[in-house]
Design a protein around this motif. Sequence first.
Motif, PDB file in Angstrom:
ATOM      1  N   UNK A 101       0.594  -2.470  15.139  1.00  0.00           N
ATOM      2  CA  UNK A 101       0.359  -1.225  14.408  1.00  0.00           C
ATOM      3  C   UNK A 101       1.672  -0.523  14.050  1.00  0.00           C
ATOM      4  N   UNK A 102       2.651  -0.566  14.979  1.00  0.00           N
ATOM      5  CA  UNK A 102       3.950   0.037  14.692  1.00  0.00           C
ATOM      6  C   UNK A 102       4.682  -0.738  13.594  1.00  0.00           C
ATOM      7  N   UNK A 103       4.554  -2.044  13.653  1.00  0.00           N
ATOM      8  CA  UNK A 103       5.204  -2.893  12.659  1.00  0.00           C
ATOM      9  C   UNK A 103       4.632  -2.616  11.266  1.00  0.00           C
ATOM     10  N   UNK A 104       3.304  -2.529  11.163  1.00  0.00           N
ATOM     11  CA  UNK A 104       2.659  -2.284   9.871  1.00  0.00           C
ATOM     12  C   UNK A 104       3.025  -0.906   9.326  1.00  0.00           C
ATOM     13  N   UNK A 105       3.168   0.073  10.210  1.00  0.00           N
ATOM     14  CA  UNK A 105       3.575   1.408   9.781  1.00  0.00           C
ATOM     15  C   UNK A 105       4.960   1.365   9.160  1.00  0.00           C
ATOM     16  N   UNK A 106       5.837   0.552   9.741  1.00  0.00           N
ATOM     17  CA  UNK A 106       7.193   0.409   9.203  1.00  0.00           C
ATOM     18  C   UNK A 106       7.140  -0.202   7.795  1.00  0.00           C
ATOM     19  N   UNK A 107       6.290  -1.206   7.604  1.00  0.00           N
ATOM     20  CA  UNK A 107       6.137  -1.831   6.296  1.00  0.00           C
ATOM     21  C   UNK A 107       5.608  -0.813   5.286  1.00  0.00           C
ATOM     22  N   UNK A 108       4.601  -0.039   5.710  1.00  0.00           N
ATOM     23  CA  UNK A 108       3.997   0.960   4.821  1.00  0.00           C
ATOM     24  C   UNK A 108       5.014   2.021   4.410  1.00  0.00           C
ATOM     25  N   UNK A 109       5.842   2.454   5.352  1.00  0.00           N
ATOM     26  CA  UNK A 109       6.856   3.476   5.048  1.00  0.00           C
ATOM     27  C   UNK A 109       7.875   2.960   4.040  1.00  0.00           C
ATOM     28  N   UNK A 110       8.316   1.689   4.218  1.00  0.00           N
ATOM     29  CA  UNK A 110       9.284   1.127   3.274  1.00  0.00           C
ATOM     30  C   UNK A 110       8.651   0.928   1.896  1.00  0.00           C
ATOM     31  N   UNK A 111       7.372   0.558   1.890  1.00  0.00           N
ATOM     32  CA  UNK A 111       6.682   0.398   0.615  1.00  0.00           C
ATOM     33  C   UNK A 111       6.595   1.742  -0.116  1.00  0.00           C
ATOM     34  N   UNK A 112       6.292   2.794   0.661  1.00  0.00           N
ATOM     35  CA  UNK A 112       6.204   4.127   0.066  1.00  0.00           C
ATOM     36  C   UNK A 112       7.551   4.571  -0.500  1.00  0.00           C
ATOM     37  N   UNK A 113       8.652   4.171   0.152  1.00  0.00           N
ATOM     38  CA  UNK A 113       9.987   4.539  -0.297  1.00  0.00           C
ATOM     39  C   UNK A 113      10.295   3.958  -1.676  1.00  0.00           C
ATOM     40  N   UNK A 114       9.759   2.749  -1.953  1.00  0.00           N
ATOM     41  CA  UNK A 114      10.075   2.080  -3.216  1.00  0.00           C
ATOM     42  C   UNK A 114       8.859   2.012  -4.144  1.00  0.00           C
ATOM     43  N   UNK A 115       7.894   2.919  -3.967  1.00  0.00           N
ATOM     44  CA  UNK A 115       6.642   2.840  -4.725  1.00  0.00           C
ATOM     45  C   UNK A 115       6.831   3.011  -6.235  1.00  0.00           C
ATOM     46  N   UNK A 116       7.980   3.599  -6.604  1.00  0.00           N
ATOM     47  CA  UNK A 116       8.250   3.787  -8.024  1.00  0.00           C
ATOM     48  C   UNK A 116       8.723   2.486  -8.693  1.00  0.00           C
ATOM     49  N   UNK A 117       9.008   1.460  -7.899  1.00  0.00           N
ATOM     50  CA  UNK A 117       9.476   0.190  -8.441  1.00  0.00           C
ATOM     51  C   UNK A 117       8.300  -0.668  -8.902  1.00  0.00           C
ATOM     52  N   UNK A 118       8.589  -1.695  -9.666  1.00  0.00           N
ATOM     53  CA  UNK A 118       7.570  -2.663 -10.087  1.00  0.00           C
ATOM     54  C   UNK A 118       7.421  -3.739  -9.009  1.00  0.00           C
ATOM     55  N   UNK A 119       6.192  -4.092  -8.692  1.00  0.00           N
ATOM     56  CA  UNK A 119       5.925  -5.108  -7.676  1.00  0.00           C
ATOM     57  C   UNK A 119       5.089  -6.231  -8.286  1.00  0.00           C
ATOM     58  N   UNK A 120       5.373  -7.454  -7.882  1.00  0.00           N
ATOM     59  CA  UNK A 120       4.617  -8.593  -8.384  1.00  0.00           C
ATOM     60  C   UNK A 120       3.228  -8.619  -7.768  1.00  0.00           C
ATOM     61  N   UNK A 121       2.322  -9.277  -8.460  1.00  0.00           N
ATOM     62  CA  UNK A 121       0.973  -9.411  -7.909  1.00  0.00           C
ATOM     63  C   UNK A 121       1.005 -10.225  -6.624  1.00  0.00           C
ATOM     64  N   UNK A 122       1.896 -11.185  -6.558  1.00  0.00           N
ATOM     65  CA  UNK A 122       2.047 -12.003  -5.347  1.00  0.00           C
ATOM     66  C   UNK A 122       2.408 -11.130  -4.150  1.00  0.00           C
ATOM     67  N   UNK A 123       3.347 -10.217  -4.367  1.00  0.00           N
ATOM     68  CA  UNK A 123       3.733  -9.331  -3.266  1.00  0.00           C
ATOM     69  C   UNK A 123       2.561  -8.454  -2.834  1.00  0.00           C
ATOM     70  N   UNK A 124       1.871  -7.881  -3.805  1.00  0.00           N
ATOM     71  CA  UNK A 124       0.750  -6.992  -3.476  1.00  0.00           C
ATOM     72  C   UNK A 124      -0.309  -7.733  -2.676  1.00  0.00           C
ATOM     73  N   UNK A 125      -0.566  -8.989  -3.054  1.00  0.00           N
ATOM     74  CA  UNK A 125      -1.540  -9.804  -2.332  1.00  0.00           C
ATOM     75  C   UNK A 125      -1.081 -10.013  -0.890  1.00  0.00           C
ATOM     76  N   UNK A 126       0.202 -10.366  -0.709  1.00  0.00           N
ATOM     77  CA  UNK A 126       0.728 -10.608   0.639  1.00  0.00           C
ATOM     78  C   UNK A 126       0.729  -9.337   1.462  1.00  0.00           C
TER      79      UNK A 126
END
Length: 651
Positions: A588-613
Amino acid sequence: MITELINFTDKLEEPFKILGYSPKEGIHILVDKVTDKEGISKIDLQNYKYEKYNKKMKGDEGEFVAECKMKQKNSWCVNTNKCFDLPTKAIHSCSPFCVAFKREHLKGGKKYKQYEGKKEQIYDRFDTYFEKAFSLFNKEIKKEKYKVFEHFFTHNEFTLILNEIEAENAEKLEKINSNILDLQEKTKATSDKATKEKLKEKINELNEEQLKFKHLADSDYIIFYLNLPLSDYKEVHSSYLSDKLFNTADYNISKENEVITYGTSDFLNGFPDKKPFSLHKTASFDISGRISSEEAKTLYEFLNILPNRSLPNPLPIFIYEEELQKEAISLFKESGFKASYKEILKDLFTSHNQEEIANYYLLYWLYTKDGVIFKDFDFVSRFEFKLPDHCKIVNLLELKQKDSKQPKSYQLSNIFDFEWVVFKPLIQSKYHRLDYFGDLKKDDYSGLDQSFSTFSKYRKAVYDYVYKAQRQAINYYAFREMVYARLKDLLKQDNDYGIKEILNIWFSLAEYFINPQKPNITMPSKLKSYHDFVERLVTAEKETDIKMEDEEFAFLSGQVIKYLHTKSKSSQTGFNLLEPYTQQSRCDQFKLRVANDFDRYKHENFSRRFEQAASYILSYETNADLKNLLPEMLAGFFADNKLFSNSKNNE
């Protein structure tokens, strides 16, 4: 151990035992005893031989110094605690035919000035020295015969010779220096290169010649020898050793009709005769055992061979194969006493099968300021040199050699390859050294705190694994601990190359440590399956139900983290952003870290592959300790990333 070392030493040839033995640095003086017209014996003050020895001199010592060296060897004290000049310990010889001391004890020397007005000087202690030296004679008549040598020192006659030698050497030195100055002037005056080179060669030769006549340093020895056959020296030295090679004389005994004495060994022995709390209070015996004086001499001889560096270290001592022992020593000798134990073993395996090189003791020692110290002595019933074909490093992360474009892959054919390619990168110091028995030096592991911890914990086990075929010494969990520790240190250093190197080792050999003989599912095949899993996952329809294991989750997480890192525009891009993930142990702590980093770069373009993963990562649940999945996560981070829409760019 004692029995094996005695047998080994007895089998060594006599010429070999003195290989590498050096004369003491200083001046060696040979004097004769003569009888004048009135029939009075005295030391000849006019006719004597001398030569100075310095380790910086090129080539072997001359015939005279070689002769003196053997007399020196058979006149020296076991250690300064057993010399005849206690408590000052300035005279290091222990023979009625030899007197050896350092220049610092004579007038003008450092020790002389230090003792002046406080302690008895060496000039006043020669009578005590000879009193003890003469006690080595079996007959009183011999003592009277050599009183003249004692008189030579107690009446300060030896200084007459020393003064004469000093004056003679000063004159020769002055001539040499004058010639050097003359040649230097000629060198400056000529422009011809060939002439300059010849003049420089002559100057170098004269500089070498200077060493023979330079003034004695305080640390140089002055050694006087009485001109007698070496056999006489050996006889009295044997008498000295018969007593001094025992730890204490309190337990010495002699059997009826035998001249041999039995006592407590002084061979690397801290016998607790002065420590009552260390003695057995309830035992029926006074000591655990005795050795003979002959055995004590052999052990002393062995201990004196080791500093000569004429034996390999570690040293294999074969019990049954005498010819194999001779062959091992010959190989070391032929190499100029430079071949390592592993090089000798490699040569032996070219002419012997694996079953023949077995049943030997392996001895490892260190040279310290306190002398030779044994660090390990163990029996090797069978040495496993060759490794199975499946023992290899596969270049899974496509690591390139630093100096070429060739893949960094290795077939580990023998155990010494294994030591060099596997263990060394895991626990070596920042200087790329692996020291099994030296002092633990934290400074050598600056910036490698985790590696220092595993090095301290496992270095002896690694030595046993490699050099004594004790495969149980390093198991899978120990291997994993060394891998994790090194990875953590390399992450802090942003060492991309080093991390990939360790990951290649990990994925190639993890299964080997689990099952060395027949690995089932190899880590390289697992890594390929992780790649296939990610490809299948990111190309599948969203509603597809794909089951994911913990290892696959860790690998996929590495891919996700690497993708997120490419979105950072700050200078903090490398492994500084990766390290916080490696500190998480709960999912749960690990996933929170991923979510926080994703939120930091949410203005960037992400591939569909990344979103799926990312959706699979953020929805996954596990109770596993994620720190135990570090290699899989790092493998995902450094492997070819499947999350980009186009592998050739970062869209």
